[in-house]
Design a protein around this motif. Structure first.
Motif, short mmCIF file in Angstrom:
data_model
loop_
_atom_site.label_atom_id
_atom_site.label_comp_id
_atom_site.label_asym_id
_atom_site.label_seq_id
_atom_site.Cartn_x
_atom_site.Cartn_y
_atom_site.Cartn_z
N SER A 63 0.37 43.26 -49.72
CA SER A 63 -0.46 43.87 -48.68
C SER A 63 0.44 44.90 -48.02
N SER A 64 -0.10 45.74 -47.19
CA SER A 64 0.79 46.61 -46.41
C SER A 64 1.35 45.77 -45.25
N GLY A 65 2.18 46.39 -44.45
CA GLY A 65 2.92 45.66 -43.42
C GLY A 65 2.07 44.94 -42.39
N ILE A 66 0.95 45.54 -42.05
CA ILE A 66 0.08 44.95 -41.03
C ILE A 66 -0.33 43.52 -41.45
N GLU A 138 9.43 52.89 -33.24
CA GLU A 138 8.03 53.25 -32.98
C GLU A 138 7.79 54.63 -33.60
N THR A 139 7.07 54.62 -34.71
CA THR A 139 6.88 55.83 -35.50
C THR A 139 6.12 56.92 -34.74
N SER A 140 5.18 56.51 -33.88
CA SER A 140 4.35 57.51 -33.20
C SER A 140 5.13 58.27 -32.12
N VAL A 164 9.41 41.17 -34.68
CA VAL A 164 9.76 42.60 -34.73
C VAL A 164 9.02 43.29 -35.88
N ASP A 165 8.32 44.35 -35.54
CA ASP A 165 7.73 45.23 -36.56
C ASP A 165 8.82 46.23 -36.94
N ALA A 166 9.29 46.11 -38.18
CA ALA A 166 10.39 46.96 -38.63
C ALA A 166 9.91 47.93 -39.70
N THR A 187 8.48 44.21 -42.62
CA THR A 187 8.43 45.62 -43.00
C THR A 187 7.57 45.81 -44.25
N SER A 188 7.32 47.06 -44.60
CA SER A 188 6.59 47.34 -45.84
C SER A 188 7.36 48.36 -46.68
N THR A 189 6.87 48.60 -47.89
CA THR A 189 7.65 49.34 -48.89
C THR A 189 7.70 50.85 -48.69
N GLN A 190 6.68 51.44 -48.02
CA GLN A 190 6.47 52.89 -48.16
C GLN A 190 7.21 53.77 -47.16
N LYS A 191 8.09 53.18 -46.34
CA LYS A 191 8.81 54.04 -45.40
C LYS A 191 10.30 54.06 -45.74
N ALA A 192 11.16 53.44 -44.92
CA ALA A 192 12.60 53.60 -45.18
C ALA A 192 13.05 52.93 -46.48
C1 LIG Z 1 3.49 52.62 -40.81
C2 LIG Z 1 3.73 51.60 -39.75
C3 LIG Z 1 2.97 50.43 -39.67
C4 LIG Z 1 1.82 50.17 -40.60
O1 LIG Z 1 2.32 49.61 -41.74
P1 LIG Z 1 1.36 49.41 -43.03
O2 LIG Z 1 2.36 49.10 -44.09
O3 LIG Z 1 0.63 50.70 -43.21
O4 LIG Z 1 0.46 48.29 -42.72
C5 LIG Z 1 3.28 49.50 -38.72
N1 LIG Z 1 4.28 49.70 -37.85
C6 LIG Z 1 5.03 50.82 -37.88
C7 LIG Z 1 6.13 50.98 -36.88
C8 LIG Z 1 4.78 51.81 -38.82
O5 LIG Z 1 5.51 52.92 -38.85
#
Ligand SMILES: *Cc1c(COP(=O)(O)O)cnc(C)c1O
Length: 313
Positions: A63-66, A138-140, A164-166, A187-192
């Protein structure tokens, strides 16, 4: 433009190195085979190193990170969670809790500012909460929260679990998950981590798993107890059919991070790239949006002080 030449300029998904895409082009194996268990164990061991998570259990999720964030807050909150939100993804923890009927208070912090340890202390000292959450990055808003300083407060309240959301931090910004006492680091795969989207992973402390036991099963797919039951089989297993192709690529990328680039070099490289990006932004007349001292190594945000048409851009 030729699709193959497109470059991504978003926080995630990011461009994936061709060698890693090739890992997706391999024959599948059955998920109940010894080979699949071995693959999962290699990944778990290496993620413990990348997250500096000692022997915390490593759960994978197709699944994605959420998905794993939902698992964490829902399976680990008994009394009430307090969410420290410094932006859009902080708010996400709040609505995940709310939609799952998990009692929650959301502390909204002005965008561009970090969570400070004093704020955490103010809330934890009330005794109202058994879980608190922060974003590592915080990505935003381009804020990296000061997890090490927050850990000093968190350690004073051992009955309150720390989630922690990483997602845009792990493998790009250092976190000492075990030393700092983080109970769930997701965490999830598609960022760092630089892989295609669709897969996530997290380190969960023994304390977190004791709480999950007390609370009991919560759902099925995103249930920490079900993930643990299969993880504890040793050889490791996943409760349903995982994305084995993501696991091949993750295995390969973790080798690269640990053995070729080196974890510390990777963290330093992100800081260097941040500094270059800041220099470019300032030289071009932009102001940096995030508060000084808390500027993220993985995501830079600038203020639109030049009045650019963002949609057009
Ligand atoms: C992208 C992001 C998410 C969402 O992650 P998904 O893998 O799309 O579910 C959650 N938290 C942060 C800080 C993000 O940058």
């Amino acid at each position: 433009m030729d699709d193959k030449k497109k470059k991504l300029f978003v926080p995630g998904p990011v461009d994936v190195r061709p060698e890693l895409l090739e890992a997706f082009n391999q024959p599948l194996i059955p998920h109940r085979s010894q080979d699949a268990s071995d693959l999962q164990k290699r990944i778990s061991d290496k993620l413990q190193d990348v997250f500096l998570a000692d022997n915390n259990q490593i759960f994978l999720s197709t699944s994605s990170g959420i998905g794993l964030m939902e698992a964490a807050i829902r399976c680990l909150t008994d009394k009430k969670a307090v969410v420290f939100s410094v932006g859009a993804f902080g708010d996400r923890w709040g609505n995940i809790a709310e939609f799952n009927d998990v009692p929650v208070d959301v502390v909204e912090i002005e965008w561009g500012k970090a969570v400070k340890p004093e704020m955490v202390e103010e809330y934890l000292s009330t005794g109202d909460y058994d879980v608190f959450t922060v974003q590592h990055n915080e990505t935003s808003t381009g804020i990296a929260n000061p997890l090490e300083e927050i850990s000093e407060i968190s350690n004073k309240y051992p009955d309150v679990l720390w989630l922690v959301d990483a997602v845009s931090a792990a493998a790009g910004i250092k976190a000492e998950v075990a030393n700092w006492g983080i109970d769930a680091y997701v965490t999830s795969t598609q960022k760092a981590l630089g892989l295609p989207p669709g897969f996530s992973m997290g380190a969960f402390s023994d304390k977190a798993m004791e709480r999950a036991e007390e609370i009991g099963h919560q759902g099925r797919y995103f249930d920490l107890l079900t993930l643990k039951k299969y993880y504890d089989k040793k050889p490791y297993q996943y409760p349903s059919t995982p994305s084995i192709l993501h696991m091949y690529a993750l295995d390969k990328q973790l080798d690269y991070i640990l053995d070729e680039e080196g974890l510390e070099n990777r963290f330093e490289r992100h800081k260097r790239l941040r500094d270059m990006t800041h220099e470019w932004a300032l030289d071009n007349g932009f102001e940096l949006f995030a508060e000084e001292g808390y500027r993220s190594p993985t995501v830079t945000t600038v203020t639109n002080n030049k009045g650019l048409d963002i949609l057009e851009l």
